[in-house]
Design a protein around this motif. Structure first.
Motif, PDB file in Angstrom:
ATOM      1  N   TYR A  49      31.589  30.024  35.817  1.00  0.00           N
ATOM      2  CA  TYR A  49      31.353  31.193  35.801  1.00  0.00           C
ATOM      3  C   TYR A  49      30.010  31.158  36.708  1.00  0.00           C
ATOM      4  CZ  TYR A  49      29.492  36.001  35.392  1.00  0.00           C
ATOM      5  OH  TYR A  49      28.800  37.147  35.305  1.00  0.00           O
TER       6      TYR A  49
ATOM      7  N   TRP B 134      29.524  33.066  40.351  1.00  0.00           N
ATOM      8  CA  TRP B 134      28.498  34.273  40.442  1.00  0.00           C
ATOM      9  C   TRP B 134      27.603  33.948  41.814  1.00  0.00           C
ATOM     10  CZ3 TRP B 134      23.302  34.872  40.939  1.00  0.00           C
ATOM     11  CH2 TRP B 134      22.750  36.103  40.465  1.00  0.00           C
TER      12      TRP B 134
ATOM     13  N   ALA C  63      29.585  34.668  44.810  1.00  0.00           N
ATOM     14  CA  ALA C  63      29.823  36.094  45.011  1.00  0.00           C
ATOM     15  C   ALA C  63      28.569  36.629  45.441  1.00  0.00           C
ATOM     16  CB  ALA C  63      30.422  36.618  43.678  1.00  0.00           C
ATOM     17  N   TYR C  64      27.614  36.289  44.883  1.00  0.00           N
ATOM     18  CA  TYR C  64      26.241  37.085  45.328  1.00  0.00           C
ATOM     19  C   TYR C  64      25.183  36.488  45.939  1.00  0.00           C
ATOM     20  CZ  TYR C  64      28.673  39.943  41.776  1.00  0.00           C
ATOM     21  OH  TYR C  64      29.499  40.645  41.152  1.00  0.00           O
TER      22      TYR C  64
ATOM     23  N   LEU D 180      35.325  38.371  40.249  1.00  0.00           N
ATOM     24  CA  LEU D 180      33.785  39.156  40.500  1.00  0.00           C
ATOM     25  C   LEU D 180      33.666  39.811  41.926  1.00  0.00           C
ATOM     26  CD1 LEU D 180      31.196  36.254  39.617  1.00  0.00           C
ATOM     27  CD2 LEU D 180      31.466  38.233  38.611  1.00  0.00           C
ATOM     28  N   ARG D 181      34.535  39.545  42.763  1.00  0.00           N
ATOM     29  CA  ARG D 181      34.725  40.371  43.869  1.00  0.00           C
ATOM     30  C   ARG D 181      34.921  41.830  43.695  1.00  0.00           C
ATOM     31  NH1 ARG D 181      33.022  36.645  47.598  1.00  0.00           N
ATOM     32  NH2 ARG D 181      34.328  34.844  48.132  1.00  0.00           N
TER      33      ARG D 181
ATOM     34  N   VAL E 278      33.235  43.406  41.359  1.00  0.00           N
ATOM     35  CA  VAL E 278      31.942  43.816  41.107  1.00  0.00           C
ATOM     36  C   VAL E 278      30.951  43.829  42.182  1.00  0.00           C
ATOM     37  CG1 VAL E 278      30.415  43.687  39.088  1.00  0.00           C
ATOM     38  CG2 VAL E 278      32.682  43.054  38.742  1.00  0.00           C
TER      39      VAL E 278
ATOM     40  N   PHE F 133      25.642  42.190  32.269  1.00  0.00           N
ATOM     41  CA  PHE F 133      26.873  41.337  32.217  1.00  0.00           C
ATOM     42  C   PHE F 133      27.674  41.864  31.239  1.00  0.00           C
ATOM     43  CE2 PHE F 133      29.417  38.037  30.111  1.00  0.00           C
ATOM     44  CZ  PHE F 133      30.192  37.644  31.242  1.00  0.00           C
TER      45      PHE F 133
ATOM     46  N   THR G 294      29.551  43.952  34.550  1.00  0.00           N
ATOM     47  CA  THR G 294      30.396  43.006  35.012  1.00  0.00           C
ATOM     48  C   THR G 294      31.637  42.698  34.109  1.00  0.00           C
ATOM     49  OG1 THR G 294      28.369  41.785  35.771  1.00  0.00           O
ATOM     50  CG2 THR G 294      30.195  40.547  35.834  1.00  0.00           C
TER      51      THR G 294
ATOM     52  N   ALA H 196      35.489  43.186  35.401  1.00  0.00           N
ATOM     53  CA  ALA H 196      36.165  42.313  35.945  1.00  0.00           C
ATOM     54  C   ALA H 196      36.836  41.790  34.630  1.00  0.00           C
ATOM     55  CB  ALA H 196      35.290  41.005  36.454  1.00  0.00           C
TER      56      ALA H 196
END
Lengths: 266, 311
Positions: free
Chosen positions: B93, B97, B100-101, B181-182, B184, B203, B207, B211
């Motif tokens: 995770y 994350w 993704a960010y 995650l994409r 979010v 979260f 999130t 997700a």
């Protein structure tokens, strides 16, 4: 902090593989440190093994055939999605995805039972069928997302401009989908090349590379396994890099073409 | 007139669609649906001295379920599967994350995916080399004088199987988590933070609900792949690491009892389904699944906001 964790994660993923690679070049048969010098002994040994060469050849045959068949079946399936109305589309989506949800073990024994009942002799052909079944969902999912973004109006526009269905496919649909199809096919090749879970049930007298490695692993802890592993990984890696290279070049060419199109007055 | 022309074209388009779908549908019926049905039918047959006898009895199911050894393999498989899925999800995770960010390119993802393509068997062999009686860990600990005799628990145990399966499936778990995650977008997260939500709250309230499907999917996929695996338990499980998958594969590979193996396979499928429903139910209990009815009542929200204002 997070960055350090990501590095740790990468280390966890790659250190075992690097270790195998290191021991493949070990001069002695010891599989522990201290390292006692480099040598190509294990590679020489494995490359002189006829059973290894045969298994490698079979794996290439199986993976190539699986790629071609999966690409043909999967591309048509992916193109069918935007053309179907809601219910058949959902049914196709479910059917095309379902084999992924089951463990390979289940697919393997189900196919074994089928082939046995039909009296089909187990051979590389049955392995290709099994691999195609296993790879199809991955391929369809990959291409389907691209097709979903693809504007169906483009095809209709081509038809309105007088192109037949075949010409439209050749000049509009295929060029747009090409990179995705290529990526999907390479993915299938890599999956098939490494597949063992289904293979063990439906293989005949012949052997594929993973099957060969498995039988080696069952017998002893033999340092040549390291060398075989490195060769197998090298092959997959080369394929992936070549595919990446082709995709990259295509994108560059496409960008260039877009620029030059503007310069030509029509 | 125009509407008519359009439907005509749509009809033709739909016909092409059916035509395009036909080969794959036929293939899947022949090599997926039919074999599955056949296997199901087989699970009610009998095997008498290696000859298959058509039957319609539940003997195979009852036999399997009443054998303590079989129930033990289910437990072992569940432990290994749930352990692998939990560890793989928790480990992946933060990385998902991060990708993704915190990154702009997919380079990191490609690098991680590369390890997924470095052969399944190779990784089992690598862990055998690391965890073995004369393996890296044991020889290192021995030479450091931490232990006097090699730790036997490291290899040929459910632990060894779990460690290896985590290593094998973690890139796959990551890929699924990342695609979840994409959905979010960073805007949602920024908005929630601006409105004063803590990281934890972001979260659990933003999130996870968005997700949710992807998270559950990634956990379940890893679980099924790990719990259904039989090659890793065979090579690293030893006597305490025998899973149902291994038992089933033995029935089909050696001169085993096919109908009994088929019945075990369907029991295993049922166990997977139960795990899925339990997982969904547990998430619901903890109010972690999305859906309007789980939003706190307005009064509760007001109270929370008032509290936040005071703080």
């Amino acid at each position: 902090m997070l960055r350090a964790y990501v590095w740790l994660y990468l280390a966890f993923l790659f250190l075992p593989i690097l270790m195998i690679t290191l021991f493949a070049f070990h001069a002695t048969s010891a599989l522990s440190f201290p390292f006692e010098g480099f040598g190509l002994r294990w590679f020489r040994e494995i490359l002189g093994n006829d059973r290894f060469i045969g298994a490698l050849k079979n794996s290439v045959i199986v993976a190539s055939a699986t790629s071609v068949i999966t690409c043909l079946l999967g591309t048509f399936a992916a193109l069918a999605f935007p053309r179907l109305s809601e219910r058949p589309r959902a049914a196709l989506g479910f059917l095309g995805f379902a084999p992924i949800v089951l463990p390979g073990l289940f697919l393997g024994i189900a196919l074994l039972v089928l082939f046995e009942r039909l009296g089909i002799f187990r051979s590389l052909v049955t392995v290709i069928i099994g691999h195609t079944l296993f790879c199809l969902p991955f391929f369809i999912e990959t291409v389907r997302t691209r097709v979903a973004y693809f504007d169906a109006e483009l095809e209709l526009a081509a038809r309105d401009l007088g192109a037949g269905p075949f010409t439209t496919f050749r000049l509009v649909t295929l060029p747009i989908l090409m990179p995705t199809l290529l990526a999907g096919t390479i993915l299938v090749f890599a999956l098939s090349f490494d597949e063992i879970v289904i293979t063990v049930f439906i293989i005949g007298d012949q052997s594929t590379l993973p099957f060969f490695i498995l039988s080696m692993m069952r017998r002893t802890v033999n340092p040549t396994i390291n060398a075989v592993s490195v060769l197998a990984m090298l092959l997959t890696l080369t394929m992936l890099l070549v595919a990446g290279g082709i995709l990259w070049m295509q994108r560059r060419r496409a960008i260039q073409r877009r620029v030059s199109d503007k310069e030509i007055p029509q | 007139m125009f509407a008519y022309a359009k439907t005509l074209r749509d009809n033709r388009r739909e016909r092409t669609g059916v035509l395009f779908a036909l080969p794959v549908v036929l293939f899947l019926i022949a090599f997926f649906i039919v074999p599955t049905v056949l296997l199901f039918v087989f699970s009610f047959w009998q095997s008498r001295s290696f000859v298959l006898v058509p039957d319609a009895s539940l003997t195979n199911y009852i036999d399997a379920l009443t054998r303590p050894a079989f129930r033990q393999t289910i437990l072992t498989g569940l432990t290994i599967g749930l352990g692998t899925a939990t560890v793989a999800t928790v480990l992946s995770y933060p990385v998902a994350w991060f990708i993704a960010y915190r990154t702009r390119t997919n380079l990191l993802l490609y690098i991680i995916m590369l390890s997924w393509f470095s052969s399944y068997l190779v990784r089992i062999f690598a862990w055998r080399t690391i965890l073995g009686t004369n393996g890296l860990i044991n020889s290192a600990l021995l030479s450091l004088g931490v232990i006097d005799a090699p730790l036997e628990i490291l290899i040929f145990s459910p632990l060894a199987v779990t460690i290896t399966l985590v290593h094998i499936f973690v890139p796959f778990t990551l890929l699924l988590l990342l695609s979840a995650l994409r959905n979010v977008t960073p805007d949602f997260l920024a908005a929630a933070r601006d409105l004063g939500a803590s990281r934890m709250k972001v979260f659990f309230r933003v999130t996870l609900p968005i997700a949710y499907k992807g998270f559950v999917g990634s956990f379940m996929f890893t679980f099924i792949l790990a719990a259904g695996d039989f090659i890793t338990p065979q090579l690293l499980g030893g006597r305490t690491g025998i899973t149902t998958g291994l038992l089933i594969s033995n029935q089909f590979r050696q001169t085993g009892n096919w109908p009994s193996g088929a019945a075990m396979a369907f029991i295993l499928m049922a166990v997977f389904l139960v795990v899925y429903f339990v997982l969904v139910q547990v998430l619901r209990w903890f109010r972690l699944s999305p859906g309007l009815r789980f939003h706190p009542p307005v009064e509760e929200l007001r109270a929370e906001m008032a509290q936040a204002k005071e703080a």
